[in-house]
Design a protein around this motif. Structure first.
Motif, PDB file in Angstrom:
ATOM      1  N   ARG A   1       0.819  -1.217   0.000  1.00  0.00           N
ATOM      2  CA  ARG A   1       0.000   0.000   0.000  1.00  0.00           C
ATOM      3  C   ARG A   1       0.847   1.260   0.000  1.00  0.00           C
ATOM      4  O   ARG A   1       0.334   2.353  -0.209  1.00  0.00           O
ATOM      5  CB  ARG A   1      -0.913   0.009   1.232  1.00  0.00           C
ATOM      6  CG  ARG A   1      -2.007  -1.037   1.227  1.00  0.00           C
ATOM      7  CD  ARG A   1      -3.050  -0.708   2.286  1.00  0.00           C
ATOM      8  NE  ARG A   1      -2.451  -0.608   3.602  1.00  0.00           N
ATOM      9  CZ  ARG A   1      -2.407  -1.594   4.488  1.00  0.00           C
ATOM     10  NH1 ARG A   1      -2.924  -2.768   4.167  1.00  0.00           N
ATOM     11  NH2 ARG A   1      -1.870  -1.418   5.678  1.00  0.00           N
TER      12      ARG A   1
ATOM     13  N   TYR B   1      -2.032  -2.200  -6.877  1.00  0.00           N
ATOM     14  CA  TYR B   1      -0.998  -1.551  -6.073  1.00  0.00           C
ATOM     15  C   TYR B   1       0.006  -0.769  -6.910  1.00  0.00           C
ATOM     16  O   TYR B   1       0.728   0.061  -6.376  1.00  0.00           O
ATOM     17  CB  TYR B   1      -0.248  -2.605  -5.250  1.00  0.00           C
ATOM     18  CG  TYR B   1      -1.140  -3.360  -4.304  1.00  0.00           C
ATOM     19  CD1 TYR B   1      -1.382  -2.883  -3.030  1.00  0.00           C
ATOM     20  CD2 TYR B   1      -1.758  -4.541  -4.693  1.00  0.00           C
ATOM     21  CE1 TYR B   1      -2.212  -3.568  -2.151  1.00  0.00           C
ATOM     22  CE2 TYR B   1      -2.587  -5.232  -3.828  1.00  0.00           C
ATOM     23  CZ  TYR B   1      -2.806  -4.742  -2.559  1.00  0.00           C
ATOM     24  OH  TYR B   1      -3.629  -5.415  -1.695  1.00  0.00           O
TER      25      TYR B   1
ATOM     26  N   GLY C   1      -3.743   0.168  -3.758  1.00  0.00           N
ATOM     27  CA  GLY C   1      -4.399  -0.998  -3.179  1.00  0.00           C
ATOM     28  C   GLY C   1      -5.836  -1.121  -3.639  1.00  0.00           C
ATOM     29  O   GLY C   1      -6.442  -2.184  -3.505  1.00  0.00           O
TER      30      GLY C   1
END
Length: 855
Positions: A8, A449, A471
């Motif tokens: 993330r 991501y 994410g």
């Protein structure tokens, strides 16, 4: 624990992420306490077996937790139970008389539990097969302890023969082994009824090898091999499950989304791991069905790579080797055969399942010892390890079965080497091709991501862009009119268009220095953010082409005749790429093929659309001149029982010339011209105007045509009017007309103009190849003048083609803008339309006025 945060792009830890600490604590306590107590109970036992077993078990718990946290915790609890069972065995009497003396009782108990599954069996996950007993969340699989009980029975039975008559003389095997064969037959029959073919196969091989160790007769192994082959043939002929597994073993690529999905996804997981692996927590093992059980090895290799996979193979091989070494140094025949049987069970089971998941053998439903999920398997393996440690030191094994054990060890070593070689094949040799397959779902997951690059038009307005938080990235398409060019990028349904052909740039796998890509993959498990690309599409032309074509089946192409830049490209019916996942099934079911890009992939009869090209080549050869008189200009040309008329009706006083033939799109004079040109001249013309080659590498298109085979297969008069075996795409025809408009030079088409660099600058895409001369400039000018519409140099040409046995008409129209710095080609093809309709669309897109028919 850190992997989700790293992906993330932040370092915040959430409570579920720290779960591995709890698993580690449970594992550490179980391992440390068990090893400590085991050394006190059996100080002379091999000190390396338990650390290796616990290392494998701990690795397995983490791998299982990666796929399913619930199963990971269950496995940790089962590890505690397995440790207690091991200590219980070590506290038993040292001679193991309780196991040897009551061998028939223990075996009868094992067979009885198998029999119970036929009536009370269940499946914790629901469905079939029902191989478990238990309820309320606690289940065990009777075939697992039966394997150990059978080993103990064989060790006791064969140990007596090794001590007795078999060392002094060689009696007939069949009468001596009748009870043993009966026991094996009953076990195999029960497992066959259960359809537990993996365990049944393991029992057969184990029996054969132990019989060889006890008797020294190679005929035992030969008989077992023959029996296995015969059982395989019978099973293939009578059992659909066996046929399915053999078929997917031999050719999994034939059904990658069906029966072979599991093994194909496992192979892709190996390839994704490569040499060093994706990193702990950075793989995507959940895409492999039953990854926590049968395919646990795929989880390990994806995150630990080839080196991790080799480590697992090495640890398993070490356990087996140490077990066989203990068999050489045991005190009694029973203990020696028991140690050999336990070691062989671990080795053969590992080789059987790992050979299946690596496509060295057909896949069988057994577990990887200590590594796979399963309480029954884990407890049984630790019980086996406890029995191995409980055997007493001595010298009987070396004297009785030593040479034969060495030969068995040599065979096992060959099997471990073969498994290692297959692992290297899938991770390193085949890996690069496997990871880029469209059915690799990890590529789509990575885009959540890693921000995918944008696709821009020539004004740098986005045609496709990625938005959202890291994410949770999503792909958006602001301009549906460009769907035929941009295509789509879907985690469920793959890719199309520019999204497919420039995927490596948009994904960040190309355009970066190798060190940056490597670092991003190592640290975050995904490529760096993708790079933007700029196309040659003109937004105003694209919008007009999209609106004027509407829902009519066909295609529109607009390109700069001199530079080859594609300014507009539309296919209809189309689709909305933003709704591709929702509309997929409906789009696939439609008969009008909205997912097909008709401009680049649609293969059409050209009809008279090729007439100006063939006339230009004939004039270059000196066969004709556009001013030549022709007869029967307006007569319809018969084609397979259908009439091919002129595209436009000429006035009654129109002189019959070749120029008039081109002006009004008539077929009959062209049919005569084809006879004079012959197949050689027609093939040369088609090749000169690029009709046999792929028009554009930036988009998926129809495959190139072998003109040397296609044109001679038809009559010259049919080829000349576009009704032979020669077929074309709209983009090929537009490019060919660009040569007529640009002084006889065939341009190299360009759709992708620039790509962005990691520093944010723009660089030209590819090598800009110069135009290729097709015909002399004066010939091109003569053809262009015969198509002239007005005094400004604008030209147009309409043509019909007859397609298919029903005689459906295709309408072609090519408009040429003559004024300005650069000439533009506007081509329209309509399925079932008229040349007036096609011409109206082309002229509207090009901004020309007046009717499509020649003035």
């Amino acid at each position: 624990m850190l992997a989700p945060s790293v992906r993330r792009g932040n370092w915040s830890l959430e409570l579920p992420q720290v779960a591995p600490l709890g698993l580690f604590a449970v594992w550490l306590v179980a391992a440390a306490l068990t090893i400590f107590l085991a050394r006190r109970l059996r100080p002379d036992a091999d000190p390396t077996l338990l650390p290796v077993a616990y290392l494998l078990a701990g690795w397995g718990i983490l791998a299982i937790w990666r796929v399913s946290p619930v199963f990971g915790w269950r496995q940790a609890i089962w590890l505690c139970a397995a440790s207690a069972a091991l200590l219980l065995v070590l506290r038993s009497p040292g001679d193991l008389l309780w196991l040897r003396k009551y061998r028939y009782v223990w075996l009868a108990f094992g067979l009885a539990t198998i029999l119970l599954t036929l009536f009370l069996g269940t499946n914790p996950s629901g469905g079939e097969p029902k191989l478990w007993l238990g309820c309320c969340g606690v289940y065990f699989q009777p075939s697992e302890p039966l394997r150990l009980l059978l080993v103990a029975f064989l060790a006791s039975f064969l140990g007596e023969r090794v001590r007795g008559s078999w060392n002094a003389r060689q009696p007939p095997l069949a009468p001596t082994l009748a009870p043993l064969l009966a026991v094996w037959g009953v076990s195999a029959l029960l497992l066959l009824v259960q359809r537990d073919l993996g365990t049944g196969s393991l029992f057969l091989v184990l029996l054969a090898v132990l019989l060889y160790l006890a008797s020294g007769r190679w005929s035992v192994l030969a008989a077992a091999f023959g029996l296995t082959a015969m059982a395989g043939v019978l099973g293939y002929a009578s059992l659909s499950l066996v046929r399915l597994r053999v078929t997917t073993w031999l050719n999994p690529w034939a059904d990658t989304s069906g029966a072979a999905y599991q093994i194909v996804q496992a192979l892709i997981a190996y390839a994704s791991g490569g040499l060093l692996g994706r990193g702990p927590g950075l793989g995507s093992p959940g895409f492999v069905p039953l990854a926590h059980s049968d395919l646990i090895f795929a989880v390990v290799v994806e995150e630990a790579g080839l080196l991790g996979g080799l480590a697992v193979l090495g640890l398993l091989a070490y356990l087996v080797q140490r077990g066989l070494r203990l068999a050489l140094h045991r005190r009694s025949p029973f203990e020696s055969m028991l140690a050999a049987g336990i070691a062989l069970t671990l080795g053969l089971q590992s080789i059987l399942i790992l050979g299946g998941v690596l496509r060295l053998l057909p896949l069988t439903g057994v577990t990887v010892p200590f590594l796979s999920y399963g309480g029954s398997s884990l407890v049984t393996n630790f019980l086996a390890l406890g029995l191995l440690l409980a055997t007493r030191d001595g010298s009987f094994g070396r004297e009785a079965i030593g040479p034969r054990l060495s030969q068995v060890q040599l065979g096992l070593t060959a099997a471990w080497v073969a498994l290692a070689a297959m692992l290297g094949w899938w991770t390193l040799v085949r890996g690069p091709n496997l990871v880029i397959r469209e059915d690799n779902p990890r590529r789509g997951l990575a885009e959540l991501y890693s921000q995918r690059g944008s696709i821009l038009d020539r004004t740098r307005r986005p045609l496709a862009e990625t938005a959202g938080e890291r994410g949770e990235f999503g792909r958006f398409y602001p301009d549906p009119s460009a769907s035929s060019v941009v295509g789509f990028d879907s985690r469920r349904h793959g890719q199309a268009g520019i999204e497919s052909t420039l995927d490596s740039w948009l994904r960040g796998e190309a355009g970066y220095p190798p060190t940056i890509r490597w670092w991003s993959e190592l640290v975050r498990g995904v490529p760096p953010d993708g790079l933007d690309v700029r196309l040659s599409l003109d937004p105003s032309l694209q919008a007009v082409a999209w609106e004027t074509l509407g829902d009519r089946p066909g295609a529109v192409v607009v390109l700069d005749a001199e530079t080859g830049e594609i300014k507009a490209l539309v296919s209809s019916p189309g689709f909305d790429p933003s709704q591709i996942d929702q509309d997929w099934e409906a789009l696939r079911a439609r008969q009008d093929a909205p997912l097909l890009n008709r401009a680049t992939q649609g293969v059409y009869q050209p009809g008279i659309a090729t007439a100006p090209l063939f006339v230009a080549w004939a004039q270059r050869l000196g066969l004709v001149d556009v001013s030549n008189r022709v007869g029967g200009m307006t007569a319809p040309q018969p084609v397979d029982g259908h009439a091919l008329p002129c595209a436009f009706s000429p006035p009654e006083d129109t002189p019959g010339t070749l120029a008039g033939t081109l002006r009004y799109g008539c077929a009959t004079p062209l049919s005569v011209l084809g006879e004079s040109m012959g197949t050689t001249g027609l093939e040369e013309a088609a090749r000169a105007f690029g009709m046999g080659e792929g028009a554009l590498s930036d988009l998926p298109g129809a495959p190139p045509i072998a003109l040397e085979r296609v044109i001679p297969a038809s009559q010259p008069n049919l080829v000349a009017i576009g009704q032979g075996d020669l077929t074309v795409t709209p983009l090929q025809i537009a490019r060919a007309y660009a040569a007529i408009a640009a002084g006889g030079n065939l341009p190299t088409l360009r759709l992708v103009l620039e790509t962005q660099t990691p520093e944010g600058e723009w660089q030209p895409w590819g090598d800009r190849e110069p135009p290729v001369p097709a015909v002399p400039a004066d010939v091109a000018s003569a053809i262009l003048n015969s198509l002239r519409r007005d005094s400004l140099g604008n030209a147009g040409f309409g043509a019909y083609a007859i397609s298919g046995p029903t005689g459906e008409r295709l309408a072609w129209y090519v408009g040429i803008v003559g004024q300005g710095i650069s000439r533009h080609i506007g081509l329209v093809v309509l399925e079932g339309g008229t040349t007036d309709e096609a011409g109206a669309i082309a002229l509207d897109v090009l901004g020309l006025r007046g009717p499509a028919a020649p003035p």
